[in-house]
Write a protein that holds these residues in place. Structure first.
Motif, mmCIF file in Angstrom:
data_model
loop_
_atom_site.group_PDB
_atom_site.id
_atom_site.type_symbol
_atom_site.label_atom_id
_atom_site.label_comp_id
_atom_site.label_asym_id
_atom_site.label_seq_id
_atom_site.Cartn_x
_atom_site.Cartn_y
_atom_site.Cartn_z
ATOM 1 N N MET A 118 0.907 -1.300 -0.239
ATOM 2 C CA MET A 118 0.147 -0.116 0.048
ATOM 3 C C MET A 118 0.762 1.117 -0.202
ATOM 4 S SD MET A 118 -3.130 0.935 2.528
ATOM 5 C CE MET A 118 -2.979 -0.575 3.250
ATOM 6 N N LYS A 119 0.358 2.119 -0.435
ATOM 7 C CA LYS A 119 1.228 3.602 -0.741
ATOM 8 C C LYS A 119 1.181 4.397 0.704
ATOM 9 C CE LYS A 119 2.322 5.733 -4.563
ATOM 10 N NZ LYS A 119 2.185 6.606 -5.847
ATOM 11 N N MET A 120 2.081 5.115 0.823
ATOM 12 C CA MET A 120 2.132 5.835 2.110
ATOM 13 C C MET A 120 0.955 6.805 2.020
ATOM 14 S SD MET A 120 3.274 5.888 5.116
ATOM 15 C CE MET A 120 5.030 5.307 5.381
ATOM 16 N N GLU A 121 0.667 7.536 0.880
ATOM 17 C CA GLU A 121 -0.688 8.452 0.916
ATOM 18 C C GLU A 121 -1.971 7.775 1.297
ATOM 19 O OE1 GLU A 121 1.540 8.249 -1.659
ATOM 20 O OE2 GLU A 121 2.721 10.042 -0.999
ATOM 21 N N ASN A 122 -1.967 6.330 0.737
ATOM 22 C CA ASN A 122 -3.238 5.648 1.157
ATOM 23 C C ASN A 122 -3.472 5.314 2.576
ATOM 24 O OD1 ASN A 122 -3.433 5.947 -1.630
ATOM 25 N ND2 ASN A 122 -3.242 3.818 -1.823
ATOM 26 N N ILE A 123 -2.190 4.982 3.050
ATOM 27 C CA ILE A 123 -2.108 4.585 4.597
ATOM 28 C C ILE A 123 -2.435 5.696 5.519
ATOM 29 C CG2 ILE A 123 -0.519 3.882 6.502
ATOM 30 C CD1 ILE A 123 1.053 2.302 4.296
ATOM 31 N N LEU A 124 -2.108 6.727 4.979
ATOM 32 C CA LEU A 124 -2.397 8.158 5.749
ATOM 33 C C LEU A 124 -3.742 8.356 5.768
ATOM 34 C CD1 LEU A 124 0.682 10.686 5.219
ATOM 35 C CD2 LEU A 124 -0.663 10.157 7.128
ATOM 36 N N LYS A 125 -4.385 8.206 4.772
ATOM 37 C CA LYS A 125 -5.584 8.640 4.389
ATOM 38 C C LYS A 125 -6.598 7.585 5.320
ATOM 39 C CE LYS A 125 -8.588 10.016 0.777
ATOM 40 N NZ LYS A 125 -9.511 9.383 0.017
ATOM 41 N N LYS A 126 -6.514 6.268 5.357
ATOM 42 C CA LYS A 126 -7.091 5.388 6.019
ATOM 43 C C LYS A 126 -6.938 5.669 7.537
ATOM 44 C CE LYS A 126 -7.222 0.829 5.413
ATOM 45 N NZ LYS A 126 -6.807 -0.375 4.612
ATOM 46 N N LEU A 127 -5.876 5.951 8.129
ATOM 47 C CA LEU A 127 -5.274 6.186 9.420
ATOM 48 C C LEU A 127 -5.974 7.480 9.979
ATOM 49 C CD1 LEU A 127 -3.136 5.150 11.786
ATOM 50 C CD2 LEU A 127 -1.553 7.085 10.830
ATOM 51 N N ILE A 128 -5.928 8.436 8.978
ATOM 52 C CA ILE A 128 -6.739 9.796 9.508
ATOM 53 C C ILE A 128 -8.253 9.388 9.761
ATOM 54 C CG2 ILE A 128 -7.222 11.985 8.752
ATOM 55 C CD1 ILE A 128 -4.319 12.042 7.926
ATOM 56 N N ASP A 129 -8.804 8.814 8.854
ATOM 57 C CA ASP A 129 -9.957 8.320 8.670
ATOM 58 C C ASP A 129 -10.520 7.548 9.919
ATOM 59 O OD1 ASP A 129 -10.630 9.654 6.396
ATOM 60 O OD2 ASP A 129 -10.711 8.103 5.211
ATOM 61 N N ALA A 130 -9.645 6.676 10.301
ATOM 62 C CA ALA A 130 -9.886 5.684 11.235
ATOM 63 C C ALA A 130 -9.962 6.317 12.736
ATOM 64 C CB ALA A 130 -9.069 4.486 11.275
ATOM 65 N N LEU A 131 -8.775 7.245 12.967
ATOM 66 C CA LEU A 131 -8.732 7.589 14.026
ATOM 67 C C LEU A 131 -9.061 9.133 14.246
ATOM 68 C CD1 LEU A 131 -5.370 5.992 14.930
ATOM 69 C CD2 LEU A 131 -7.218 5.320 15.929
ATOM 70 N N GLY A 132 -9.575 9.878 13.366
ATOM 71 C CA GLY A 132 -10.155 11.094 13.335
ATOM 72 C C GLY A 132 -8.727 12.176 13.817
ATOM 73 N N LEU A 133 -7.843 12.004 12.965
ATOM 74 C CA LEU A 133 -6.599 13.092 13.206
ATOM 75 C C LEU A 133 -6.531 14.208 12.360
ATOM 76 C CD1 LEU A 133 -4.017 10.235 13.264
ATOM 77 C CD2 LEU A 133 -4.870 11.284 15.303
ATOM 78 N N LEU B 32 7.011 8.656 6.648
ATOM 79 C CA LEU B 32 6.042 9.201 7.835
ATOM 80 C C LEU B 32 6.630 9.637 9.032
ATOM 81 C CD1 LEU B 32 2.915 9.677 8.685
ATOM 82 C CD2 LEU B 32 2.768 7.353 9.350
ATOM 83 N N THR B 33 6.109 10.937 9.460
ATOM 84 C CA THR B 33 6.849 11.375 11.053
ATOM 85 C C THR B 33 5.559 11.437 11.764
ATOM 86 O OG1 THR B 33 8.872 12.030 9.900
ATOM 87 C CG2 THR B 33 8.201 12.955 12.074
ATOM 88 N N LEU B 34 5.736 10.901 12.957
ATOM 89 C CA LEU B 34 4.648 11.344 14.054
ATOM 90 C C LEU B 34 5.367 12.332 14.990
ATOM 91 C CD1 LEU B 34 3.125 7.709 15.111
ATOM 92 C CD2 LEU B 34 2.651 9.216 13.259
ATOM 93 N N ARG B 35 4.496 13.341 14.997
ATOM 94 C CA ARG B 35 4.911 14.346 15.903
ATOM 95 C C ARG B 35 4.216 14.638 17.345
ATOM 96 N NH1 ARG B 35 7.788 19.771 14.343
ATOM 97 N NH2 ARG B 35 7.019 21.216 15.847
ATOM 98 N N ILE B 36 4.813 14.529 18.247
ATOM 99 C CA ILE B 36 4.126 14.827 19.450
ATOM 100 C C ILE B 36 4.768 16.120 20.339
ATOM 101 C CG2 ILE B 36 3.666 13.399 21.878
ATOM 102 C CD1 ILE B 36 3.635 11.071 20.217
ATOM 103 N N GLU B 37 3.816 16.585 20.957
ATOM 104 C CA GLU B 37 4.352 17.738 21.680
ATOM 105 C C GLU B 37 4.260 17.471 23.147
ATOM 106 O OE1 GLU B 37 3.222 21.643 20.315
ATOM 107 O OE2 GLU B 37 3.955 21.410 18.449
ATOM 108 N N LEU B 38 5.138 17.756 24.055
ATOM 109 C CA LEU B 38 4.961 17.599 25.508
ATOM 110 C C LEU B 38 5.089 18.905 26.078
ATOM 111 C CD1 LEU B 38 7.166 14.266 25.780
ATOM 112 C CD2 LEU B 38 4.626 14.403 25.734
ATOM 113 N N GLU B 39 4.444 18.984 27.260
ATOM 114 C CA GLU B 39 4.666 20.225 28.113
ATOM 115 C C GLU B 39 5.653 19.837 29.067
ATOM 116 O OE1 GLU B 39 2.970 22.868 27.867
ATOM 117 O OE2 GLU B 39 1.594 22.376 26.484
#
Lengths: 160, 146, 360
Positions: free
Chosen positions: A1-16, A77-84
């Protein structure tokens, strides 16, 4: 699966939020901003979609601490998390990706970010007798010449 | 008997000069000097023709050859290895960072050159050193043995 | 039954660099093992943030002496991407050529180390003798045997004239013959097979879950190679075939690496034949515009990862380096499980450790 499709599925599944990009070679890197509480579910979903390779975890220090989880699987793909700064805790992803252990240990000792559930929180790169704080933080200047002088004095006393 | 006492140190010096065994220890270097040091063993350079043997145990060695600056974690180990080498012993610092800390000086985990911790008898500069330079350093050190 | 714990390292004849293993044994069988890194930790990431972009090229080259060129390649291409520089094609080709020569050098060096660790000193001597050919070629074109200082931001420092190209071509032909002989020897040699077959096994699932990269991953059936899958430098214009095997043991890793030597030599010849004309570098400004960039490259040991963040000044704000050995090291306790004590040396050598890379 292409990364663009994976991203789309991921965002739809988790509401990101929708992804941004940063520079990369040869193609741009997708950046997905998530919350620390969403990390485990996102990584688990990525595993389901066949994204298994975590290149590394980078920590940055601005006003907040930022964690970047760089994935690669025939696409970036990079996941970015911000921490206080007053709550430097994230769940460890070692149960999902055992290969993340060294990356998490390194960030933990270099920046003082606590990875909850890390199986072996021993120092990875720093020496056993390290007392200098978290060396990669911006306010840490343990490499000044003063520290060097101090060490050489100690040594002269110890070597006879 | 008196005569023998005078001859014995001469024989020992002669023997030491003929077979200086080296112990290689990487005290925190980048590998560049290490692989050049190891290539001394191979047919192109072949240090064994000088009687030099790369020894694995500190207790059998005469010369400690260090590559790289001294890192904090390695410091007690290096001291211990030096203590384990029987007298008389010599220390050879191979590479710029081993001589002075080189490019790594100023880093939080680096103490500096080998001479911050051990008495160094011969410095071999270069980043990384060529095998010929290392041979030259060892030979000059051996020649200086009195 | 009482267990014996055998410490290996930091100073040990098996190891050319300091790392420490604790291996618990039940009789001759390894039941558990742990390792301690950090003996070569110099703090290069912090140091790089205190120096300018140009000074860092020199520093980055000293992360590791074996794969020095790939580090500067990854670093320079990150900055070039941030700057939006158009590096001349000839420069990229020469950069790629050095990458491939370095791969040959690294793999031959590794074969020697493995052979020495399992007691085959003859192969050690032969492979290190043949390695001198490629070292001489690199010295001839760049002036350095193991650190070449070829890369600069915006291209390369050296140019190749017709004499040098002829020298490279004949050197590679000479080398090919010798490497084929070496491959024939280790393929047929029964003692080599006995010491390497079936030990240090990693399955495809292990490799995926531990994020293993490079020849170790390819020996377990994982078909990844960044030169083909995410081409950088001049690789998108070259023909690359990636050797993959399924056994996942030290034997398969040896074969993969030996084939990669031949493959690298073919690539180098392709580059020599198709070297484009023109300048080799372009001038780069000292200041880098603010931004973030991720740069990956395929080192002899696998994927090298650089993350660079610039704040518009002459110094990088953050430089993250992840080297292939660090990921491959995690699998060592897994690989060492249930092997005989005498085979530990082969397993450790089979991963092709570069501790200087892992510790930085």
């Amino acid at each position: 699966m292409k990364m663009e499709n994976i991203l789309k599925k991921l965002i739809d599944a988790l509401g990101l939020d929708s992804p941004t990009t940063m520079l990369g070679i040869p193609t741009e890197e997708h950046v997905l901003q998530i919350l620390p509480t969403q990390l485990l579910s996102v990584v688990a979903k990525l595993g389901e979609y066949g994204v298994w390779h975590l290149s590394t975890i980078t920590c940055l220090q601005d006003e907040r601490f930022i964690l970047l989880y760089h994935f690669w699987c025939f696409g970036n793909l990079t996941l970015r998390i911000e921490l206080e700064p007053d709550d430097l805790r994230v769940p460890s992803i070692c149960p999902l990706i055992p290969g993340a252990e060294y990356y998490e240990r390194e960030v933990q000792e270099m920046y003082g970010i606590e990875f909850q559930g890390l199986p072996n929180p021993q120092p990875l790169l720093l020496p056993d007798n390290w007392k200098g704080g978290y060396p990669m933080r911006k306010d840490e200047h343990s490499n000044s010449s003063a520290a060097g002088e101090d060490r050489s004095k100690k040594l002269k006393g110890g070597l006879s | 008997m008196e005569k023998n006492k005078a001859i014995l140190p001469n024989i020992l010096t002669w023997a030491r000069k003929k077979s200086p065994w080296i112990l290689h220890f990487n005290s925190g270097g980048c590998n560049g000097c290490d692989i050049e040091l190891l290539s001394l063993l191979t047919p192109s350079y072949d240090i064994e023709r000088f009687g030099i043997l790369n020894e694995a145990s500190p207790r059998h060695a005469d010369i400690l050859v260090c590559t790289g600056p001294v890192t904090e974690q390695v410091r007690p180990r290096l001291k211990r290895i030096y203590d384990q080498i029987p007298e008389p012993k010599w220390v050879l610092a191979v590479g710029s960072c081993s001589c002075s800390g080189g490019v790594f000086s100023g880093a939080y985990n680096i103490l500096g050159g080998i001479d911050k911790l051990l008495p160094v008898d011969m410095y071999v500069p270069g980043c990384p050193c060529r095998p010929e330079t290392i041979i030259d350093g060892i030979i000059k050190l051996v020649e200086s043995i009195q | 039954m009482t267990r014996i714990v055998v410490p290996i390292g930091p100073q040990h004849p098996l190891l050319k660099e300091p790392i420490s293993f604790l291996i618990s044994l039940d009789g001759e069988r390894v039941v558990n093992s742990s390792l301690r890194l950090g003996y070569v930790h110099r703090g290069i990431e912090k140091l790089a943030q205190q120096r300018t972009y140009v000074q860092n090229v020199y520093l980055i080259e000293r992360i590791c002496g074996i794969c020095s060129h790939i580090h500067t390649t990854t670093y320079c291409q990150a900055i070039e991407t941030l700057l939006g520089l158009d590096v001349p094609r000839r420069g990229l080709y020469i950069r790629t050529l050095l990458c491939e020569l370095e791969r040959i050098h690294s793999h031959l060096l590794w074969l020697g180390v493995l052979a020495k660790n399992i007691g085959l000193d003859t192969i050690f001597m032969y492979s290190w003798r043949d390695r001198e050919i490629v070292l001489k070629m690199m010295e001839e074109i760049s002036g350095g045997r193991v650190s070449h200082a070829v890369n600069i931001i915006g291209g390369v420092r050296i140019d190749l004239d017709a004499d040098r190209l002829t020298m490279l071509e004949s050197g590679l032909n000479d080398l090919n013959g010798r490497v084929e002989e070496l491959i024939g020897t280790i393929e047929r040699d029964r003692s080599f097979a006995a010491r390497t077959r079936g030990i240090g096994k990693l399955t495809l699932e292990d490799v995926k879950s531990f994020c293993v990269v490079g020849p170790v991953a390819r020996a377990s059936g994982l078909d990844i190679d960044l030169r083909r899958d995410a081409p950088y430098a001049a690789y998108h214009e070259l023909e690359i075939e990636v050797p993959v095997m399924n056994e996942g043991d030290v034997w398969a890793r040896s074969m993969i690496r030996m084939r990669e030597i031949l493959q690298a030599s073919r690539l180098a010849k392709q580059i020599i034949r198709t070297l484009p004309k023109g300048p080799v570098s372009t001038t780069a400004p000292r200041k880098v515009p603010p931004g973030e960039v991720v740069s990956r490259a395929e080192a002899p040991r696998g994927e090298v990862f650089y993350y660079l963040r610039s704040n518009g000044s002459q110094q990088p704000e953050r430089l993250k380096i992840r080297t292939p050995t660090l990921t491959n090291l995690i699998t060592l306790p897994e690989q060492l499980k249930d092997v005989q004590m005498a085979d530990v040396s082969a397993v450790i050598a089979g991963v092709d450790l570069c501790i200087a890379c892992a510790d930085r």
